[in-house]
Design a protein around this motif. Structure first.
Motif, PDB file in Angstrom:
ATOM      1  N   LEU A  50       4.322  10.175  -9.557  1.00 60.57           N
ATOM      2  CA  LEU A  50       3.635  10.403 -10.877  1.00 60.57           C
ATOM      3  C   LEU A  50       2.940  11.951 -10.885  1.00 60.57           C
ATOM      4  O   LEU A  50       2.818  12.417 -11.904  1.00 60.57           O
ATOM      5  N   GLN A  51       2.295  12.043  -9.856  1.00 65.56           N
ATOM      6  CA  GLN A  51       1.412  13.562  -9.725  1.00 65.56           C
ATOM      7  C   GLN A  51       2.086  14.518  -9.606  1.00 65.56           C
ATOM      8  O   GLN A  51       1.958  15.614  -9.801  1.00 65.56           O
ATOM      9  N   HIS A  52       3.241  14.391  -8.867  1.00 59.47           N
ATOM     10  CA  HIS A  52       4.183  15.392  -8.517  1.00 59.47           C
ATOM     11  C   HIS A  52       5.531  15.308  -8.922  1.00 59.47           C
ATOM     12  O   HIS A  52       6.596  14.841  -8.089  1.00 59.47           O
ATOM     13  N   GLU A  61       0.929  -1.226   0.123  1.00 57.62           N
ATOM     14  CA  GLU A  61       0.051  -0.088  -0.098  1.00 57.62           C
ATOM     15  C   GLU A  61       0.772   1.196  -0.041  1.00 57.62           C
ATOM     16  O   GLU A  61       0.626   2.324  -0.823  1.00 57.62           O
ATOM     17  N   ALA A  99       2.489   1.749  -3.143  1.00 58.20           N
ATOM     18  CA  ALA A  99       1.607   2.121  -4.403  1.00 58.20           C
ATOM     19  C   ALA A  99       1.379   3.718  -4.118  1.00 58.20           C
ATOM     20  O   ALA A  99       1.348   4.662  -5.050  1.00 58.20           O
ATOM     21  N   PHE A 100       1.035   4.325  -2.944  1.00 59.66           N
ATOM     22  CA  PHE A 100       0.834   5.543  -2.743  1.00 59.66           C
ATOM     23  C   PHE A 100       2.137   6.457  -3.125  1.00 59.66           C
ATOM     24  O   PHE A 100       1.888   7.441  -3.619  1.00 59.66           O
ATOM     25  N   TRP A 101       3.136   6.095  -2.731  1.00 56.72           N
ATOM     26  CA  TRP A 101       4.419   7.211  -2.944  1.00 56.72           C
ATOM     27  C   TRP A 101       4.911   6.916  -4.588  1.00 56.72           C
ATOM     28  O   TRP A 101       5.107   7.929  -5.329  1.00 56.72           O
ATOM     29  N   GLU A 102       4.436   5.849  -5.176  1.00 57.40           N
ATOM     30  CA  GLU A 102       4.633   5.751  -6.572  1.00 57.40           C
ATOM     31  C   GLU A 102       3.757   6.581  -7.232  1.00 57.40           C
ATOM     32  O   GLU A 102       3.946   7.514  -8.280  1.00 57.40           O
ATOM     33  N   ASP A 103       2.284   6.694  -6.736  1.00 61.02           N
ATOM     34  CA  ASP A 103       1.298   7.516  -7.275  1.00 61.02           C
ATOM     35  C   ASP A 103       1.548   9.030  -7.122  1.00 61.02           C
ATOM     36  O   ASP A 103       1.475   9.738  -7.867  1.00 61.02           O
ATOM     37  N   PHE A 104       2.192   9.252  -5.861  1.00 58.91           N
ATOM     38  CA  PHE A 104       2.434  10.650  -5.456  1.00 58.91           C
ATOM     39  C   PHE A 104       3.518  11.325  -6.508  1.00 58.91           C
ATOM     40  O   PHE A 104       3.409  12.383  -6.921  1.00 58.91           O
ATOM     41  N   LYS A 126      10.157  14.327  -7.213  1.00 54.93           N
ATOM     42  CA  LYS A 126      10.517  12.978  -7.160  1.00 54.93           C
ATOM     43  C   LYS A 126      12.347  12.981  -6.883  1.00 54.93           C
ATOM     44  O   LYS A 126      12.739  12.111  -6.031  1.00 54.93           O
TER      45      LYS A 126
END
Length: 368
Positions: free
Chosen positions: A37-39, A27, A30-35, A43
């Motif tokens: 991608l959005q920001h 979980e 997935a959260f940090w990978e999505d973050f 990175k």
């Protein structure tokens, strides 16, 4: 989202961020990978903060306990980030020093327990015993690599002083398994319904169809997997995955892409992901070669970085807006990846670092 305003130092001090770095779950990953991608602008901060925490964790486990040692760790972290990089990290906060002391005590306790119980070494013979059917063994006693062809069409180039075993009924079950002692290069025939496993000392490599190299001699302190094409997943053997000293990263494993490698420290059971020593162009290893021109004339540095990223299949982290203002002219056709990066960064007054199989570019950019 509060994280969108975070600096590198803020990430280091954040409880949830530290928990993800030190005890990752599906979980949180997935959260940090999505973050990211959005920001994408965050990175680089995240990668630097993560490596700072991992560096600190490694030093804690190695046993520093004095302020002098703490200062040395801080200097190492500053060197890792780079003095010219515009990232500010505050003096190690109080929680780090207290956590370091507490973790050191725990680490020493676990070390004493491990010494008393003694870790079981996973060897070639130990791995072979897990086979449910009789094995065929190939041994290379020559001075040159020999070719071993498997029933599924896969090829193994077995290096000198190496041996490999596989079932007499190989390719008849739900998975394909081989056991390696030494070093070999694999070209695995693609079959999504039958994953291919290589058991080499304490490391297990899983693929569906790709080419990669595994080095695992009995006397080696490390097991190394290098990927040429495709995707490879590596994890530690089940026989040792339940030990307290092994982190979630080693148990769940990591995924490797072309030009990436994993090094498993057999003593510490620690997996480290990085770029291979000499990354090659993907066009050399793909069935349908892609042609890239490395002759640049007043090209934007951001476009140059993007082309190199695609050509080598590696992840280059940089500020698109900052480096789009820099122009670059040169012929890099005959240069290696790192020579290309050296020339580019020198010409635009930038720096690069390789962290966790990613290239991070830092610098002030260029005036309009």
């Amino acid at each position: 989202m509060k994280y969108s305003q975070f600096t590198t130092g803020d990430f280091i001090e954040d409880t949830e961020f530290r928990r993800w770095v030190q005890q990752p779950t599906t979980e949180s990953a997935a959260f940090w990978e999505d973050f990211m991608l959005q920001h994408p602008e965050k990175k680089q901060d995240i990668i630097v903060a993560r490596n700072v925490l991992l560096t600190l964790e490694a030093q804690v486990e190695s046993g520093f306990s004095t302020k002098a040692n703490e200062d040395r760790v801080f200097q190492q972290i500053q060197q890792q980030i780079g003095e010219k990089q515009e990232v500010t990290i505050r003096r190690l906060p109080v929680w780090v020093r207290w956590a370091a002391a507490a973790c050191f005590v725990l680490a020493m306790s676990w070390w004493l327990i491990d010494k008393q119980t003694s870790t079981v070494e996973v060897t070639y013979e130990v791995n072979r015993k897990q086979s449910e059917s009789p094995l065929v063994e190939k041994v290379n006693d020559t001075a040159k690599p020999i070719l071993v062809t498997l029933a599924d069409g896969s090829s193994i180039f077995l290096n000198p002083k190496s041996r490999i075993s596989y079932s007499k009924t190989f390719n008849e079950g739900s998975k394909r398994e081989v056991y390696l002692s030494g070093e070999a290069f694999f070209e695995v025939a693609k079959n999504p319904t039958k994953p291919f496993f290589v058991y080499a000392n304490e490391l297990v490599t899983k693929v569906l169809g790709t080419s990669f190299n595994v080095r695992a001699f009995p006397e080696d302190k490390n097991v190394i997997v290098k990927v040429r094409t495709g995707r490879v997943a590596v994890t530690v053997a089940k026989k040792i995955s339940g030990q307290q000293s092994i982190s979630t990263r080693e148990v769940e494993g990591i995924v490797l892409l072309p030009n990436q490698q994993a090094v498993l420290s057999r003593q510490e059971i620690r997996l480290v992901k990085s770029l291979v020593e000499n990354p090659t162009l993907l066009s050399v290893t793909t069935p349908t070669p892609m042609r890239y021109s490395f002759v640049f004339e007043a090209a934007r540095a951001s476009d140059v970085f993007n082309m190199i990223e695609k050509a080598y299949g590696i992840d280059i982290v940089f500020d698109e807006e900052v480096f789009s203002k820099c122009q670059f002219t040169a012929d890099l056709t005959d240069e290696s990846l790192y020579e290309k990066l050296d020339i580019i960064c020198k010409s635009i007054e930038a720096n690069y670092q390789v962290l966790d199989a990613q290239v991070i570019i830092s610098g002030k950019g260029c005036a309009n």
